[in-house]
Motif scaffolding. Sequence first.
Motif, PDB file in Angstrom:
ATOM      1  N   GLN A  59     131.951   3.040  39.197  1.00  0.00           N
ATOM      2  CA  GLN A  59     131.402   2.156  39.492  1.00  0.00           C
ATOM      3  C   GLN A  59     131.085   1.328  39.563  1.00  0.00           C
ATOM      4  O   GLN A  59     132.848   0.918  39.935  1.00  0.00           O
ATOM      5  CB  GLN A  59     132.104   1.546  37.557  1.00  0.00           C
ATOM      6  CG  GLN A  59     131.267   0.763  36.803  1.00  0.00           C
ATOM      7  CD  GLN A  59     132.160  -0.026  35.348  1.00  0.00           C
ATOM      8  OE1 GLN A  59     132.870   1.252  35.279  1.00  0.00           O
ATOM      9  NE2 GLN A  59     130.771  -0.266  34.605  1.00  0.00           N
TER      10      GLN A  59
ATOM     11  N   ARG B 291     126.729  -2.908  39.806  1.00  0.00           N
ATOM     12  CA  ARG B 291     125.188  -2.185  39.638  1.00  0.00           C
ATOM     13  C   ARG B 291     124.831  -1.015  39.026  1.00  0.00           C
ATOM     14  O   ARG B 291     123.493  -0.871  39.123  1.00  0.00           O
ATOM     15  CB  ARG B 291     124.716  -2.644  41.280  1.00  0.00           C
ATOM     16  CG  ARG B 291     124.846  -4.354  41.579  1.00  0.00           C
ATOM     17  CD  ARG B 291     124.632  -4.123  43.348  1.00  0.00           C
ATOM     18  NE  ARG B 291     122.958  -3.646  43.224  1.00  0.00           N
ATOM     19  CZ  ARG B 291     122.119  -2.871  44.368  1.00  0.00           C
ATOM     20  NH1 ARG B 291     123.194  -3.185  45.718  1.00  0.00           N
ATOM     21  NH2 ARG B 291     121.266  -2.596  44.282  1.00  0.00           N
ATOM     22  N   PHE B 292     126.528   0.020  39.261  1.00  0.00           N
ATOM     23  CA  PHE B 292     125.624   1.050  38.970  1.00  0.00           C
ATOM     24  C   PHE B 292     126.857   1.770  39.012  1.00  0.00           C
ATOM     25  O   PHE B 292     127.977   1.231  39.249  1.00  0.00           O
ATOM     26  CB  PHE B 292     125.163   1.498  40.811  1.00  0.00           C
ATOM     27  CG  PHE B 292     124.127   1.835  41.258  1.00  0.00           C
ATOM     28  CD1 PHE B 292     122.457   1.153  39.583  1.00  0.00           C
ATOM     29  CD2 PHE B 292     123.822   0.682  42.288  1.00  0.00           C
ATOM     30  CE1 PHE B 292     121.585   1.435  40.788  1.00  0.00           C
ATOM     31  CE2 PHE B 292     122.739   0.107  42.445  1.00  0.00           C
ATOM     32  CZ  PHE B 292     121.141   0.364  42.618  1.00  0.00           C
TER      33      PHE B 292
ATOM     34  N   LEU C   9     122.919   7.237  41.790  1.00  0.00           N
ATOM     35  CA  LEU C   9     123.306   5.748  40.748  1.00  0.00           C
ATOM     36  C   LEU C   9     122.729   6.464  39.426  1.00  0.00           C
ATOM     37  O   LEU C   9     120.905   6.284  39.216  1.00  0.00           O
ATOM     38  CB  LEU C   9     123.074   5.918  42.403  1.00  0.00           C
ATOM     39  CG  LEU C   9     123.886   5.248  43.470  1.00  0.00           C
ATOM     40  CD1 LEU C   9     123.602   6.320  43.958  1.00  0.00           C
ATOM     41  CD2 LEU C   9     122.679   4.286  44.475  1.00  0.00           C
ATOM     42  N   ARG C  10     122.764   5.863  38.510  1.00  0.00           N
ATOM     43  CA  ARG C  10     122.636   5.507  37.397  1.00  0.00           C
ATOM     44  C   ARG C  10     122.829   3.890  36.507  1.00  0.00           C
ATOM     45  O   ARG C  10     123.187   3.332  37.336  1.00  0.00           O
ATOM     46  CB  ARG C  10     123.341   6.470  36.672  1.00  0.00           C
ATOM     47  CG  ARG C  10     123.275   8.014  37.128  1.00  0.00           C
ATOM     48  CD  ARG C  10     123.852   8.633  36.281  1.00  0.00           C
ATOM     49  NE  ARG C  10     123.783  10.527  36.676  1.00  0.00           N
ATOM     50  CZ  ARG C  10     122.931  10.671  36.121  1.00  0.00           C
ATOM     51  NH1 ARG C  10     121.794  10.271  35.055  1.00  0.00           N
ATOM     52  NH2 ARG C  10     122.556  11.860  36.001  1.00  0.00           N
ATOM     53  N   ASP C  11     122.137   3.433  35.703  1.00  0.00           N
ATOM     54  CA  ASP C  11     121.745   2.437  34.850  1.00  0.00           C
ATOM     55  C   ASP C  11     122.880   2.501  34.465  1.00  0.00           C
ATOM     56  O   ASP C  11     123.678   3.130  33.772  1.00  0.00           O
ATOM     57  CB  ASP C  11     120.604   2.481  34.870  1.00  0.00           C
ATOM     58  CG  ASP C  11     120.252   0.757  33.979  1.00  0.00           C
ATOM     59  OD1 ASP C  11     120.413   0.140  32.894  1.00  0.00           O
ATOM     60  OD2 ASP C  11     119.924  -0.509  34.290  1.00  0.00           O
TER      61      ASP C  11
ATOM     62  N   GLU D 188     118.506   6.396  38.823  1.00  0.00           N
ATOM     63  CA  GLU D 188     117.875   5.016  39.594  1.00  0.00           C
ATOM     64  C   GLU D 188     117.966   5.737  41.206  1.00  0.00           C
ATOM     65  O   GLU D 188     116.827   5.557  41.302  1.00  0.00           O
ATOM     66  CB  GLU D 188     119.204   3.938  39.623  1.00  0.00           C
ATOM     67  CG  GLU D 188     118.819   3.015  38.150  1.00  0.00           C
ATOM     68  CD  GLU D 188     117.909   2.223  37.900  1.00  0.00           C
ATOM     69  OE1 GLU D 188     116.560   2.069  38.763  1.00  0.00           O
ATOM     70  OE2 GLU D 188     117.742   2.155  36.758  1.00  0.00           O
TER      71      GLU D 188
END
Length: 1195
Positions: free
Chosen positions: A204, A207-208, A220-222, A229
Amino acid sequence: MNFEGLDPGLAEYSPAMHSALDPVLDAHLNPSLLQNVELDPEGVALEALPVQESVHIMEGVYSELHSVVAEVGVPVSVSHFDLHEEMLWVGSHGGHATSFFGPALERYSSFQVNGSDDIRQIQSLENGILFLTKSNLKYMARGGLIIFDYLLDESEDMHSLLLTDSSTLLIGGLQNHILEIDLNTVQETQKYAVETPGVTIMRQTNRFFFCGHTSGKVSLRDLRTFKVEHEFDAFSGSLSDFDVHGNLLAACGFSSRLTGLACDRFLKVYDLRMMRAITPLQVHVDPAFLRFIPTYTSRLAIISQSGQCQFCEPTGLANPADIFHVNPVGPLLMTFDVSASKQALAFGDSEGCVHLWTDSPEPSFNPYSRETEFALPCLVDSLPPLDWSQDLLPLSLIPVPLTTDTLLSDWPAANSAPAPRRAPPVDAEILRTMKKVGFIGYAPNPRTRLRNQIPYRLKESDSEFDSFSQVTESPVGREEEPHLHIVSKKYRKVTIKYSKLGLEDFDFKHYNKTLFAGLEPHIPNAYCNCMIQVLYFLEPVRCLIQNHLCQKEFCLACELGFLFHMLDLSRGDPCQGSNFLRAFRTIPEASALGLILADSDEASGKGNLARLIQRWNRFILTQLHQDMQELEVPQAYRGVGGSFCSSGDSVIGQLFSCEMENCSLCRCGSETVRASSTLLFTLSYPEDKTGKNYDFAQVLKRSICLEQNTQAWCDNCEKYQPTVQTRNIRHLPDILVINCEVNSSKEADFWRMQAEAAFKMTVKKHGGEISKNKEFALADWKDLGSPEGVLLCPSTEELKNIWLPFSIRMKMTRNKGLDVCNWTDGDEWGPARAEEEHGVYVYDLMATVVHILDSRTGSSLVAHIKVGETYHQRKEGVTHQQWYLFNDFLIEPIDKHEAVQFDMNWKVPAILYYVKRNLNSRYNLNIKNPIEASVLLAEASLARKQRKTHTTFIPLMLNEMPQVGDLVGLDAEFVTLNEEEAELRSDGTKSTIKPSQMSVARITCVRGQGPNEGIPFIDDYISTQEQVVDYLTQYSGIKPGDLDAKISSKHLTTLKSTYLKLRFLIDIGVKFVGHGLQKDFRVINLMVPKDQVLDTVYLFHMPRKRMISLRFLAWYFLDLKIQGETHDSIEDARTALQLYRKYLELSKNGTEPESFHKVLKGLYEKGRKMDWKVPEPDGQTSPKNAAVFSSVLAL
């Protein structure tokens, strides 16, 4: 991290590899690690390894500071630096967690997290530590107390966790979703779907969320919605590790090659600002782990499994000069972590060692660590001792906390005067009827006194209560009063505790840590178990018996050979001699000699077991001798014992028989000489009352060369006259069997007196230099019973109660005399000098059978047996000799002195076995399987009324003979010979005292392949001569009369005939398919290797769930409704085969366990909804009317 591409052997790591570690360091470990290490009985290092004074740490350069053993021989699965305290946490493949404090790696705590699964990730929180295993999340305090234990779904296979904030946790694994857990409520709050399953690494940033997949991708995830993303396809094979720092993401993994997956030496580096890859970084090691260590620059640490470590810049070139090497004790590094301060690196290897590398002599793991809480030291040792015998001793010397309450010393003298009251003995009737549940005893009130009132007599003298005679035999509190129980625990009568599952959950391994097989004692007349073990460990007897096969229905030699074969196959699991004892009960001579005990006498121990086993010893040798002489048998049943014996005699005769001359001399001078032979001798004790000391050899010679005065017929005088009868030896046996005949206090006193005299002589011989207690070092225990062990100075306890020699020497003189002496050459295990001159033999003690007198648990029989090198080499692969105690299913190695120590108060000798030295070299010890393929061919039925129209099977043809790996469907039906004995406890629970005795009534085998698949080739009804109390028709389909040869219309055979067919199938290597085969084989009395059993009970079973019936499985998977009114073994065997085919279809031959797991979940859900009941028939065609039965029924 993802273990799929690292080492295939470690992916299948079994906890059984480390469940019983010896308290020694593994042979592969560095010998220097043994310095100042203490190992507890579980093999775990108790103190950290101190760093040597010569180690010099340079500032700014990582060097090894300490190495410590976390758990010997168990691979380290994960390591983690505590984020709040100066501690390093380590998890193992065995589910054990260990913490070390400070850079000196002092052991802080150690506890078990999971009993079967490995620890996959550790995360430290403020109040405790989170541990993630395959399907479990556990939060524990740093001292080991459980804060919460969150069980995940059984189908989950978790690998990674990520702490998003102080109370939220993400957990990912090989499934297609990620769970969000609220640590405050310990509940699942969200389940995020993952498009690409297999999330094994999570990171983590601000940003992601970064998720690493087993497919080689990084997504890469929100942070809020967890939606993808961006996605990097890093490697074509699999992802090994990745890390994120600033705007850079670096990953290592495996790429697909023509030969499979290969470790990629190019690190993939991505710029998170432009979301694209930059120039890959080539390194000089095979990367398995990587971490950013941003101290002065954003450098990367790349670690290989072999221990190579390289530092380089992610955007520069790797320099080979920046490589250093970690020296793992094991072949592989398993885990790697970096402390929050970046001053320390931790490596864990496959042998359980942890290596700490630092860049300063006194590193800190965290920039701001809080103080660690330690256990308070014990203050008792620092207090001065107080002498309570001094009346003037001030009580103020005792430190007490400050309190305003009244102290005990402030009581009035009248209230504090000592007036002890001892509890009166419990009523004998209560103790007799008491049943124990846990540690509480329950008994009905005998109504001998008022309820809740116990009279006390305050004037009783203490001596009454200290006397052993005043102690009632209470089953409660035995372990709390060991001084009242003179019988050692391992010698007490062992019993099997039955549960609802029968024997499945009884821990036999607790009683037997060896690979030898014990014998179960719950069968009628199992008192002879110890003698069966003695005969089994006589190598010539064991080989001879297994080579024997005849056509007699009840042949003890054949049944003993079948039992010996089971003992050979067993790897520590107990066997039962039910078929042997069944044949034993049918022998008329056994009943005439009183060897068949009633169940009540056996349970109560009323019979004199010492006399009984000595009569049984004579009977079995005679019976085996007769059975082995019967060589006129058909070729199909003929054994290969011809290599052992000559015509007219048996090998039993060659081994045990002693040729003698019996001379009878009348007072008229007439002498009669008659030749005879005997298989054993009985000790005859002297009538001398002067207290003279005798060697055992003197008494043995007197017993062999017996001389006695008796009335006998004289042909010369033609009347009965007083005669002198003497016995001379012509030929000595190879195995000398002696019945001790200690049947009264007179003989027991003689043994006791001779043992005391032998002890005094031994003490005098050693000049009084004998230690009172002998303590062995670890190395001494290893060599127990070896020649080196003999040189150890014996202790006083070892020399007490010993009169029996380990070896005796016999010499045949020219005038038909016999010289016998104790042989003390100082090397019982050494090479024999048995025949240096003609007629000289040395016999070594091989076994002793003793009678245990225990008024609490009941009398029993045990055996001490010296297991030789031949058997050890075959069973355990070691050249070794050792004495063992055999107490039914309890087997334990013992010191050789214990085998000849007889305390006449509770341990009385019954039978002795001496064997000639180098006995095995004189006999052919090859075992040839006497069972031939002809046993599977057609045979006649015992039933007089059987007609061909009732034939339910087609025997195998010669071209259908089974081969290795062929499938055979098997099912058996049983009847009850004796009902179960159970009782209802006062708390309402049912306790099984003795299980029901079952007998096999029908055995069916069906073809598992070929054009006739599903057609039976064996369908035998087993004739029985024992009384059947319940035919269990509803469950077995057996009706009264089916097993009676006079009126049965079935294909009736003997148990031995069908047993030979099954033995042939087992020996040829077929695989049996059935439902509940474990119980079937147990009642049939067969030992089948586990790899030859395919049991649908376990194929369609989920852990910790109920077993599913064959009827429900057939309805659910095959849409068949079976077992309507009664059971039919042909139908059940065929259905089990079809279920196995269905299992292969659903699991893709076992290659897709995940998809099959979903099928099982659906099965259990359907079963719970249906209450595991099959719906009633609705007019569907019965399977019995199917075409597959037509070919059989048309015969």
